[in-house]
Design a protein around this motif. Structure first.
Motif, mmCIF file in Angstrom:
data_model
loop_
_atom_site.group_PDB
_atom_site.id
_atom_site.type_symbol
_atom_site.label_atom_id
_atom_site.label_comp_id
_atom_site.label_asym_id
_atom_site.label_seq_id
_atom_site.Cartn_x
_atom_site.Cartn_y
_atom_site.Cartn_z
ATOM 1 N N GLY A 51 33.115 42.543 42.928
ATOM 2 C CA GLY A 51 33.925 43.717 42.609
ATOM 3 C C GLY A 51 35.368 43.401 42.949
ATOM 4 N N ARG A 52 36.254 44.362 42.755
ATOM 5 C CA ARG A 52 37.674 44.146 42.988
ATOM 6 C C ARG A 52 38.183 45.365 43.747
ATOM 7 N N SER A 53 39.101 45.145 44.693
ATOM 8 C CA SER A 53 39.557 46.308 45.443
ATOM 9 C C SER A 53 41.017 46.625 45.188
ATOM 10 N N CYS A 54 41.329 47.914 45.283
ATOM 11 C CA CYS A 54 42.683 48.409 45.037
ATOM 12 C C CYS A 54 43.360 48.673 46.378
ATOM 13 N N PRO A 55 44.522 48.064 46.620
ATOM 14 C CA PRO A 55 45.204 48.254 47.900
ATOM 15 C C PRO A 55 45.730 49.671 48.064
ATOM 16 N N GLU A 56 45.870 50.373 46.975
ATOM 17 C CA GLU A 56 46.489 51.691 46.986
ATOM 18 C C GLU A 56 45.467 52.782 47.377
ATOM 19 N N CYS A 57 44.373 52.866 46.620
ATOM 20 C CA CYS A 57 43.402 53.935 46.868
ATOM 21 C C CYS A 57 42.202 53.416 47.654
ATOM 22 N N GLY A 58 42.122 52.084 47.823
ATOM 23 C CA GLY A 58 41.050 51.514 48.617
ATOM 24 C C GLY A 58 39.707 51.424 47.906
ATOM 25 N N ARG A 59 39.660 51.822 46.641
ATOM 26 C CA ARG A 59 38.379 51.761 45.923
ATOM 27 C C ARG A 59 37.975 50.308 45.693
ATOM 28 N N VAL A 60 36.674 50.029 45.805
ATOM 29 C CA VAL A 60 36.127 48.751 45.367
ATOM 30 C C VAL A 60 35.396 49.035 44.054
ATOM 31 N N VAL A 61 35.874 48.436 42.957
ATOM 32 C CA VAL A 61 35.363 48.815 41.639
ATOM 33 C C VAL A 61 34.538 47.711 41.003
ATOM 34 N N ILE A 62 33.548 48.123 40.246
ATOM 35 C CA ILE A 62 32.756 47.232 39.421
ATOM 36 C C ILE A 62 32.411 47.984 38.154
ATOM 37 N N PRO A 63 32.498 47.421 36.939
ATOM 38 C CA PRO A 63 32.971 46.073 36.649
ATOM 39 C C PRO A 63 34.404 45.860 37.156
ATOM 40 N N PRO A 64 34.721 44.617 37.576
ATOM 41 C CA PRO A 64 36.042 44.380 38.142
ATOM 42 C C PRO A 64 37.156 44.483 37.103
ATOM 43 N N ARG A 65 38.337 44.821 37.552
ATOM 44 C CA ARG A 65 39.526 44.912 36.686
ATOM 45 C C ARG A 65 40.727 44.467 37.489
ATOM 46 N N MET A 66 41.746 43.951 36.806
ATOM 47 C CA MET A 66 42.910 43.400 37.498
ATOM 48 C C MET A 66 43.909 44.479 37.890
ATOM 49 N N PHE A 67 43.663 45.706 37.396
ATOM 50 C CA PHE A 67 44.554 46.800 37.766
ATOM 51 C C PHE A 67 43.692 48.019 38.017
ATOM 52 N N CYS A 68 44.188 48.896 38.894
ATOM 53 C CA CYS A 68 43.476 50.138 39.154
ATOM 54 C C CYS A 68 43.951 51.166 38.134
ATOM 55 N N GLU A 69 43.018 51.691 37.370
ATOM 56 C CA GLU A 69 43.410 52.598 36.279
ATOM 57 C C GLU A 69 43.916 53.932 36.813
ATOM 58 N N LEU A 70 43.601 54.258 38.072
ATOM 59 C CA LEU A 70 44.054 55.531 38.624
ATOM 60 C C LEU A 70 45.415 55.406 39.316
ATOM 61 N N CYS A 71 45.597 54.323 40.082
ATOM 62 C CA CYS A 71 46.868 54.128 40.795
ATOM 63 C C CYS A 71 47.884 53.389 39.926
ATOM 64 N N PHE A 72 47.399 52.727 38.893
ATOM 65 C CA PHE A 72 48.227 51.899 38.029
ATOM 66 C C PHE A 72 48.990 50.833 38.816
ATOM 67 N N LYS A 73 48.245 50.172 39.728
ATOM 68 C CA LYS A 73 48.794 49.066 40.503
ATOM 69 C C LYS A 73 47.809 47.907 40.365
ATOM 70 N N PRO A 74 48.279 46.665 40.537
ATOM 71 C CA PRO A 74 47.330 45.549 40.477
ATOM 72 C C PRO A 74 46.291 45.670 41.596
ATOM 73 N N THR A 75 45.056 45.347 41.283
ATOM 74 C CA THR A 75 44.054 45.220 42.343
ATOM 75 C C THR A 75 44.315 43.869 42.998
#
Ligand SMILES: [Zn+2]
Lengths: 176, 384, 392
Positions: A51-75
């Motif tokens: 999975g991939r984690s977002c430094p902004e909201c702290g979510r660990v997401v799967i399927p992984p993505r290079m950006f957090c669609e909610l925070c709009f920041k790179p994971t």
């Protein structure tokens, strides 16, 4: 008001009462997986779920993505997840991918993966733990519920090709 | 709402023949981040989003599904326009002009390299009963039209070769272009015949890439951007979809779209009142045909004017200072967003080496490609 | 809210809904457009712009299907725009037409919705499979029913709704559909709950009688500005509110039990229409019902019932066509009772609200007084909500 439209029957096709043209489109694609899914598929080849984690909201997401669609920041981090999880929802399907009937059902499910944030599921199939194939609806409902714990069954490592199907299916497991 | 609508941010990716290192999501994200930075906004400031796509260009049924995440548009008003970029831009303008929204975002991209048999996809757009069963590669339509256009107007294959040489060379100064090159007219004329009189080098090659454009109503634009570029007019038109019924000499869709846009922008004499243009050149002859039927040159005169350097980047009326589709790469319906991007840079004075001095008004014109007869026109200006 | 122009609906047209139509897609579009123009008392020359909606190109079997349909839809030599939000397109087309006019750009706009699903062989199912993610989902051997049955199971489980209650939606709509002149042969009827629950299992919990059918058909609406409308009619029906919203494509990362995107779209439309209490101010509703549970799911998203309450109200007859204290829901018969040519079905829902508000819905006319009604469609991967509110 007059509503137009002339309805045809199967017979009209068979008896050639109507004319039609036939066409098969050669629609083939080689989609670029990109950064996130390439790593995800490489992981699957090794029998690992990333999975991939977002430094902004702290979510660990799967399927992984290079950006957090909610925070709009790179994971920013790859997180190794367990190859098990819980059924968020499931269905018992008597219909094949081409809409033909199946004699015995299969079971698609959204599986929330252990180690990812709450609610982070992926789509996959759930099989019978011993027989693999399910007999019928009743058998499925007697063994599976929303919340049931499941674990991945992998293809042998020499048969994996870096695809979602490297996991053959998930099977229900006993809770400790 | 009487306010004008302005473009306040543009984002791009490098245009490339292939882009196998990034997914469509990652590619669009890159362009979106640049556009929001350029506009000085966050995606949460955006009220409405429009994306352009055609399912068979993506290989996905209902591609609209895959639009929101990479734009930061989750749980926002988002919709797809399956039309060229300028018609979608018109959608953004209309939405803002209802007064309902302050800021709109437009996205277009191409992953043309992922389509394995593109001519089969083009053929799938032909009439399924009357034309498709003939089994032609649909590029033949360009050959038919080119032939009619050249014979009727007196422009020549040489002039078409000149369009290619001009646009490929102009692209050398455009850092995002995929096909910059120094080539001679002879190279074009001697390239492989495709569908007489159309030759291989007359055809724009495809490219992958993405553009994201941020629009806002005037009062908001002035607050956010030191250099808003105003949308003075929009127009779009569908000619008949029946290829047998079309007038293949003239691109009537652009004449109609231009009249609509000129009327809104108050333009009576395009060649005097407009400073430069980004015009569809998917096939070399299309640039000439479009120039003539946009009212920039009289029918039959564009070839000679081209020879005299009139449409060069340092000429009297530069056409395709970006290098056009031929120099930058053809991105299906997103190609015209490259035209908008170029026009915005020029009107801001940010086009670096290829800056045209003292420009105030730009025209962008698009065509949806084979086998369509539809397109759009947008007039932009930097006038307060 | 004040717009440069208020937008009126002047006429509506539909073709019959059919499993297989003899008409080509263009001919279907033409018939619906012609009928809408006739009701409005206008000709194509009165139309300034045309909007077209049709769901995936794969159904008609034509790439850039909007271009192909242009002349059938009356779009030749006109500004012609195709918008697309999957299954939500039928209602979105009206929104697209609305902003053409509300912006002050055009006086009139013809909105046409067309779908010919029977062209796709052997079954349009193949097209639907290509809606799933090509990297992580399509290789699993997906079919369209999965996503609905997964959502339905989640909805039923979270709110503990029995299958028999959900079957009541199919019972109601299939009965209402008996009175619609466009109803597809063999789908409407007076079914019992047992028949519906015990019909063939497709994808449990979805059974055959809880799914709408594959259909061919078209619909059209004529929209006009206030200035124009007042010249041709004394009693225009107005578009009072529109709303639309798209959620993330990562549908397996969302809790499917509640359609937040429908709520957001509805709130947008209520705000625009100045509606504070939709349960009092909406008098008739056409929520999107491709599957029986979807109607309940959407009624909750539209804030016409609390979460989990729509099924209880259903049991009490609150959503029936002849209710005097409730809100009639899908009086047309909906997709379950009339048929589901995707984009055309969404537009049929708006046409129904138009006729209900106008008071010309005939046998389908709601018993209670109707001054305002709402049509809603849904689409994509459990993802998009589109809402239109019409009123006198
Ligand atoms: Zn985040």
């Amino acid at each position: 008001m007059e509503f137009k439209g002339k309805s045809l029957k199967d017979r009209d096709f068979k008896e050639k009462n109507i004319l039609y043209t036939d066409w098969h489109v050669k629609a083939h694609y080689a989609w670029d997986c990109g950064v996130a899914l390439s790593k995800f598929f490489e992981g699957l080849k090794e029998g690992k779920l990333y999975g991939r984690s977002c430094p902004e909201c702290g979510r660990v997401v799967i399927p992984p993505r290079m950006f957090c669609e909610l925070c709009f920041k790179p994971t920013d981090k790859w997180v190794l997840l367990k190859d098990e999880g819980r059924i968020n929802t499931f269905s018992v399907s008597y219909v094949n991918t081409d809409a033909s009937r199946r004699e015995k059902p299969n079971v698609p499910a959204v599986i929330e993966i252990e180690g990812a944030s709450e609610g982070m599921g992926i789509l996959h199939l759930v099989a019978h733990p011993e027989k693999i194939e399910w007999e019928n609806l009743e058998e499925v409902l007697s063994m599976i519920k929303i919340g049931t714990k499941v674990k991945a069954v992998w293809k042998p490592s020499n048969e994996r090709e870096g695809a979602i199907t490297d996991i053959k299916y998930f099977v229900p497991v006993k809770e400790e | 709402m009487n306010e004008r609508v302005a473009i306040i941010g543009v984002g791009y990716t490098q245009l490339r023949p292939v882009s196998s290192d990034v997914s469509f999501r990652e590619m669009i994200y890159e362009a979106a981040v640049r556009a929001y930075e350029d506009a000085g906004i966050e995606p949460r400031d955006v009220d409405t989003f429009v994306a352009i796509s055609e399912d068979y260009h993506e290989g996905t049924a209902i591609f609209d599904e895959y639009v929101p995440d990479q734009l930061g548009a989750v749980l926002k008003p988002v919709h797809t326009i399956t039309q060229d970029g300028l018609t979608a831009l018109a959608s953004c303008v209309m939405q803002i002009k209802t007064g309902l929204f302050n800021i709109a975002v437009l996205e277009g991209h191409s992953k043309a390299s992922n389509i394995l048999y593109p001519s089969h996809i083009d053929a799938f757009a032909l009439d399924p009963v009357t034309v498709r069963p003939l089994g032609f590669n649909p590029v033949f339509l360009a050959g038919l039209e080119m032939q009619r256009f050249l014979v009727e107007t007196g422009n020549t294959e040489y002039h078409c070769g000149l369009v290619v040489a001009k646009n490929r060379a102009t692209a050398i100064k455009n850092p995002i272009a995929a096909y910059p090159a120094e080539i001679s007219i002879e190279d074009v004329l001697s390239s492989n015949p495709v569908s007489f009189p159309l030759k291989e080098l007359d055809i724009a090659r495809k490219a992958d890439g993405a553009f994201v454009i941020v629009l806002a109503k005037e009062s908001v634009a002035k607050r956010l951007s030191p250099y808003p570029v105003y949308v003075e007019g929009v127009g779009w038109l569908q000619d008949t979809p029946n290829i047998e019924m079309r007038d293949l000499v003239s691109s009537l869709y652009l004449t109609g779209a231009a009249n609509m846009a000129y009327r809104e922008a108050g333009i009576r004499n395009p060649i005097r009142e407009i400073d430069f243009a980004e015009i569809d050149d998917t096939f070399s002859y299309k640039e000439l045909q479009h120039i003539e039927f946009l009212g920039i040159a009289r029918p039959g005169e564009s070839g000679e004017m081209l020879e005299e350097g009139y449409f060069d980047i340092d000429g009297e009326f530069p056409v395709n200072p970006s290098g056009g589709n031929i120099g930058c790469g053809y991105m299906y319906d997103s190609s015209s967003l490259r035209g908008v991007y170029e026009a915005v840079l020029q009107l801001r004075g940010f086009a670096a080496e290829r800056q045209i001095p003292d420009v105030e008004t730009a025209l962008i014109a698009s065509w949806r490609g084979i086998p369509t007869a539809s397109g759009g026109v947008v007039i932009l200006s930097n006038r307060e | 809210m004040h717009f440069p122009q208020k937008v009126a609906v002047l006429g509506a047209g539909l073709t019959k809904f059919m499993r297989r139509a003899q008409e080509t897609p263009k001919e279907l579009a033409f018939e619906a457009a012609k009928m809408a123009l006739d009701e409005a008392g206008l000709t194509i020359d009165d139309i300034d712009a045309v909007v077209l909606v049709t769901a995936p190109d794969a159904f008609d079997g034509v790439h850039m299907n909007g271009e192909y349909l242009a002349d059938g839809a009356g779009g030749s030599k006109k500004p012609y725009m195709r918008s697309f939000v999957g299954g939500g397109s039928g209602v979105f087309g009206i929104i697209n037409g609305w902003y053409h006019i509300a912006s002050g750009h055009f006086r009139t706009c013809l909105v046409v919705a067309e779908e010919k699903m029977s062209s796709s062989m052997p079954h349009p199912q193949g097209t639907f499979n290509a809606i799933y993610d090509q990297f992580t989902e399509r290789p699993l051997g997906v079919n369209l029913l999965w996503i609905f049955s997964l959502e339905m199971n989640r909805y039923m489980s979270v709110h503990k709704v029995p299958l028999e209650t959900i079957a009541l939606v199919a019972k109601k709509n299939k009965k209402n559909g008996l009175d619609h002149p466009c109803t597809q042969a063999g789908i409407a009827g007076d079914y019992t709950v047992e028949e519906i629950v015990n019909s063939e299992i497709m994808c449990w919990p979805v059974t055959r009688l809880m799914v709408s059918t594959v259909s061919d058909g078209a619909g059209a609406l004529v929209l006009a500005s206030e200035d124009f409308a007042k010249k041709v009619t004394d009693k225009p029906i107005w578009i009072e509110g529109v709303g639309w919203c798209l959620d993330t494509s990562y549908w397996t990362n969302r809790d499917l039990y509640y359609p937040k995107y429908v709520e957001y779209a509805a709130r947008m439309a209520y705000d625009m229409a100045g509606i504070k209490d939709p349960r009092k101010e909406i008098h008739v509703v056409e929520p999107y019902d491709p599957f029986a549970y979807k109607e309940l799911h959407h009624l909750e998203g539209l804030l016409l019932a609390d979460k989990g309450e729509a099924p209880k109200l259903l049991e009490k007859g609150f959503w029936d066509r002849d209710t005097e204290t409730g809100i009639p829901s899908s009086p047309s018969g909906g997709l379950l009772g009339v048929g589901n040519p995707i984009a055309a079905a969404g537009l049929m829902k708006v046409a129904e609200i138009f006729w209900q508000v106008k008071g010309t819905a005939g046998k389908r006319q709601a018993k209670r007084e109707v001054k305002r009604g709402l049509a809603q469609a849904w689409g994509d991967l459990m993802q998009v909500g589109t809402v239109v509110i019409l009123g006198k």
